[in-house]
Design an enzyme around this catalytic site. Structure first.
Site, PDB file in Angstrom:
ATOM      1  N   CYS A 164       0.860  -1.277   0.029  1.00 47.26           N
ATOM      2  CA  CYS A 164       0.109   0.389   0.198  1.00 47.26           C
ATOM      3  C   CYS A 164       0.554   1.195   0.002  1.00 47.26           C
ATOM      4  O   CYS A 164       0.262   2.623  -0.349  1.00 47.26           O
ATOM      5  CB  CYS A 164      -0.792  -0.069   1.057  1.00 47.26           C
ATOM      6  SG  CYS A 164      -1.840  -1.793   0.928  1.00 47.26           S
ATOM      7  N   HIS A 304      -2.730   7.704   5.624  1.00 50.99           N
ATOM      8  CA  HIS A 304      -2.253   6.807   5.947  1.00 50.99           C
ATOM      9  C   HIS A 304      -3.991   5.724   6.130  1.00 50.99           C
ATOM     10  O   HIS A 304      -4.437   5.624   4.935  1.00 50.99           O
ATOM     11  CB  HIS A 304      -1.352   5.719   5.854  1.00 50.99           C
ATOM     12  CG  HIS A 304      -1.822   4.576   5.688  1.00 50.99           C
ATOM     13  ND1 HIS A 304      -1.344   4.137   4.182  1.00 50.99           N
ATOM     14  CD2 HIS A 304      -2.011   2.477   5.880  1.00 50.99           C
ATOM     15  CE1 HIS A 304      -2.095   3.059   4.050  1.00 50.99           C
ATOM     16  NE2 HIS A 304      -1.840   2.216   4.774  1.00 50.99           N
ATOM     17  N   GLU A 315      -0.673   5.525  13.463  1.00 51.72           N
ATOM     18  CA  GLU A 315      -0.338   6.770  12.985  1.00 51.72           C
ATOM     19  C   GLU A 315      -0.373   7.863  13.920  1.00 51.72           C
ATOM     20  O   GLU A 315       0.018   9.297  13.388  1.00 51.72           O
ATOM     21  CB  GLU A 315      -1.035   6.664  11.800  1.00 51.72           C
ATOM     22  CG  GLU A 315      -0.853   7.855  10.781  1.00 51.72           C
ATOM     23  CD  GLU A 315      -1.421   7.446   9.663  1.00 51.72           C
ATOM     24  OE1 GLU A 315      -0.732   8.638   8.596  1.00 51.72           O
ATOM     25  OE2 GLU A 315      -2.434   7.017   9.291  1.00 51.72           O
ATOM     26  N   LYS A 336      -9.733   7.769   2.343  1.00 55.88           N
ATOM     27  CA  LYS A 336     -10.019   5.955   2.663  1.00 55.88           C
ATOM     28  C   LYS A 336     -11.321   5.948   3.066  1.00 55.88           C
ATOM     29  O   LYS A 336     -12.342   5.236   2.932  1.00 55.88           O
ATOM     30  CB  LYS A 336      -9.187   5.391   3.487  1.00 55.88           C
ATOM     31  CG  LYS A 336      -7.467   4.865   2.264  1.00 55.88           C
ATOM     32  CD  LYS A 336      -6.853   4.205   3.373  1.00 55.88           C
ATOM     33  CE  LYS A 336      -5.421   4.447   2.925  1.00 55.88           C
ATOM     34  NZ  LYS A 336      -4.510   5.185   2.994  1.00 55.88           N
ATOM     35  N   HIS A 341      -9.527   1.777   0.379  1.00 59.59           N
ATOM     36  CA  HIS A 341      -8.090   1.745   0.271  1.00 59.59           C
ATOM     37  C   HIS A 341      -8.182   0.795  -1.237  1.00 59.59           C
ATOM     38  O   HIS A 341      -8.177   0.064  -1.061  1.00 59.59           O
ATOM     39  CB  HIS A 341      -7.866   0.410   1.650  1.00 59.59           C
ATOM     40  CG  HIS A 341      -6.433   0.524   2.018  1.00 59.59           C
ATOM     41  ND1 HIS A 341      -5.696   1.403   1.267  1.00 59.59           N
ATOM     42  CD2 HIS A 341      -5.933  -0.242   2.947  1.00 59.59           C
ATOM     43  CE1 HIS A 341      -4.515   1.825   1.277  1.00 59.59           C
ATOM     44  NE2 HIS A 341      -4.433   0.477   2.753  1.00 59.59           N
ATOM     45  N   PHE A 400       1.964  -3.390   4.096  1.00 64.34           N
ATOM     46  CA  PHE A 400       2.424  -4.725   4.238  1.00 64.34           C
ATOM     47  C   PHE A 400       4.347  -4.863   4.393  1.00 64.34           C
ATOM     48  O   PHE A 400       4.743  -4.766   3.005  1.00 64.34           O
ATOM     49  CB  PHE A 400       1.837  -5.672   4.013  1.00 64.34           C
ATOM     50  CG  PHE A 400       0.314  -6.085   4.305  1.00 64.34           C
ATOM     51  CD1 PHE A 400       0.071  -4.900   5.791  1.00 64.34           C
ATOM     52  CD2 PHE A 400      -0.732  -6.432   3.947  1.00 64.34           C
ATOM     53  CE1 PHE A 400      -1.564  -5.000   5.740  1.00 64.34           C
ATOM     54  CE2 PHE A 400      -2.076  -6.787   4.226  1.00 64.34           C
ATOM     55  CZ  PHE A 400      -2.097  -6.311   5.004  1.00 64.34           C
TER      56      PHE A 400
END
Length: 414
Positions: A164, A304, A315, A336, A341, A400
């Site tokens: 991502c 994010h 975050e 998002k 996402h 990831f």
């Protein structure tokens, strides 16, 4: 001396609009792209909804034969790149030197729908029936290749794959390519078309997705105490980055300037991050230092903000650690909440939204934020856009594998 890099064109295909104007308007109106899956029969899946692109017609951008030989993620990329080049005034092939124009279109997964389809062919009909176009439709770099052929771009040409964070890396490396003289124009962003049976099952079985099957439009709720996972999205975002003097010489419209870029690794966990998200902290600090920006100049952070239990408070802690006391006066939002996402396309589409926030002086809201998590204790721009001048902004992405990127964008000043 490093050269200045500006944004001169924008293009996107998203779950809330198939061009920049409609997607931005949907964002400002607080619309969600979440709905029941139509791409395949999801009746036996744990999660039966996603943020799909709706009403997309590849024939607007590709001839029928070309589209048939392109995975959906490549079709999205061609559409977004065509829009961006037109927006920049470069679609007619004039105004740029092909030898000094590059392409970096990122993707986290590439042509997964083609992979699933051709695997069925292999199992049911044998190897002789697998399409000769399987490999060039499936591989993650092919969107960059197809876009480069579309515009005759013969400069730097590759893809970035970091889950991502893919398009955060792609735009950042494109920025550096212009800064250091490898190109004058870069067509860059990301594309993803992963609302497929296998991808949905995989994400659901690792318990990454929201399971609000009865309320898809409100399932993506970053920073909310009741969040339960992300909503899978798809689409593409492409920006045209251009060396400042090159843009000025042709009288280009300038949306904003890319000032800095940071990229780091967590070296921590396959899918998680440390509680203080130390890797993302370093990425943000690198972006600010690279751009010569002080924390006090930052007015907006496009987070994010995945709507997962772990990411959002981590975050927020990272943002507070980097911006210090100034963090209390900064608007944070996660777009998002509207788009879902979009994986490898997320950072690119969010770069577009961050650029527009600077250009228009409007911070898009985090929708579906009804019960703020006490651990997410910054101004997360709940439900209503905020009109304010934005001199500088950060756009964060993580993936990831422990990948982190942060892009620092600023209002253009001559």
């Amino acid at each position: 001396m490093r050269r200045r890099v500006v944004v001169t064109g924008l293009g996107c295909v998203t779950p809330v609009g198939n061009d920049v104007g409609s997607a931005w308007q949907a964002l400002l109106e607080g619309r969600s792209g979440g709905a029941a899956i139509t791409r395949f029969d999801a009746s036996n899946h744990k999660v039966r909804f996603a943020c799909e692109v709706k009403g997309f017609d590849p024939a607007l951008y590709m001839d029928r034969k070309e589209a048939k030989r392109a995975d959906l993620y490549t079709q999205y990329a061609v559409a977004a790149a065509s829009q961006a080049m037109a927006d920049a005034g470069l679609a007619d092939g004039r105004g740029y030197n092909p030898l000094r124009t590059g392409v970096v279109i990122a993707s986290g997964i590439g042509g997964i729908s083609t992979f699933e389809e051709q695997h069925k062919v292999l199992v049911n009909s044998g190897p002789g029936r697998v399409s000769a176009f399987f490999i060039p439709m499936f591989i993650s770099d092919i969107a960059s290749g197809v876009v480069s052929m579309r515009f005759g771009a013969k400069g730097p040409n590759f893809t970035t794959v970091s889950a991502c964070a893919s398009s955060g890396h792609g735009i950042g490396i494109s920025f550096r390519s212009i800064q250091y003289g490898d190109a004058d124009v870069m067509i860059t962003g990301g594309s993803e078309a992963s609302v497929t049976a296998m991808a949905m099952a995989g994400f659901a079985n690792m318990q990454a997705l929201s399971t609000r099957n009865d309320d898809p439009a409100r399932a993506s709720r970053p920073f909310d105490a009741t969040r339960d996972g992300f909503v899978l999205g798809e689409g593409s975002g492409v920006v045209i980055l251009e060396e400042l003097e090159h843009a000025l010489a042709r009288g280009a419209r300038i949306y904003g300037e890319v000032a800095g870029f940071g990229m780091t690794g967590d070296a921590y966990h396959l899918t998680g991050q440390p509680e203080d998200h130390e890797g993302l902290q370093r990425a943000m600090r690198c972006a600010l230092e690279d751009g010569g920006i002080s924390p006090a100049e930052v007015h907006y952070v496009n987070a994010h903000g995945t709507s997962t239990p772990m990411n959002d408070p981590n975050e927020i802690r990272a943002i507070k650690a980097v911006l210090g006391a100034h963090a209390a006066g900064v608007n944070v939002s996660s777009t998002k909440s509207s788009t879902g996402h979009m994986l490898g396309a997320a950072g690119a589409v969010e770069t577009i939204f961050t650029t527009l926030a600077i250009h228009h002086g409007i911070v898009p809201a985090t929708i579906n934020l009804q019960s703020p998590d006490p651990e997410c204790d910054l101004d997360c721009t709940a439900n209503t856009p905020v009109h304010r001048p934005v001199a500088a902004a950060l756009n964060n992405s993580s993936g990831f594998g422990g990948h982190n990127t942060s892009l620092a964008l600023v209002r253009y000043r001559d």
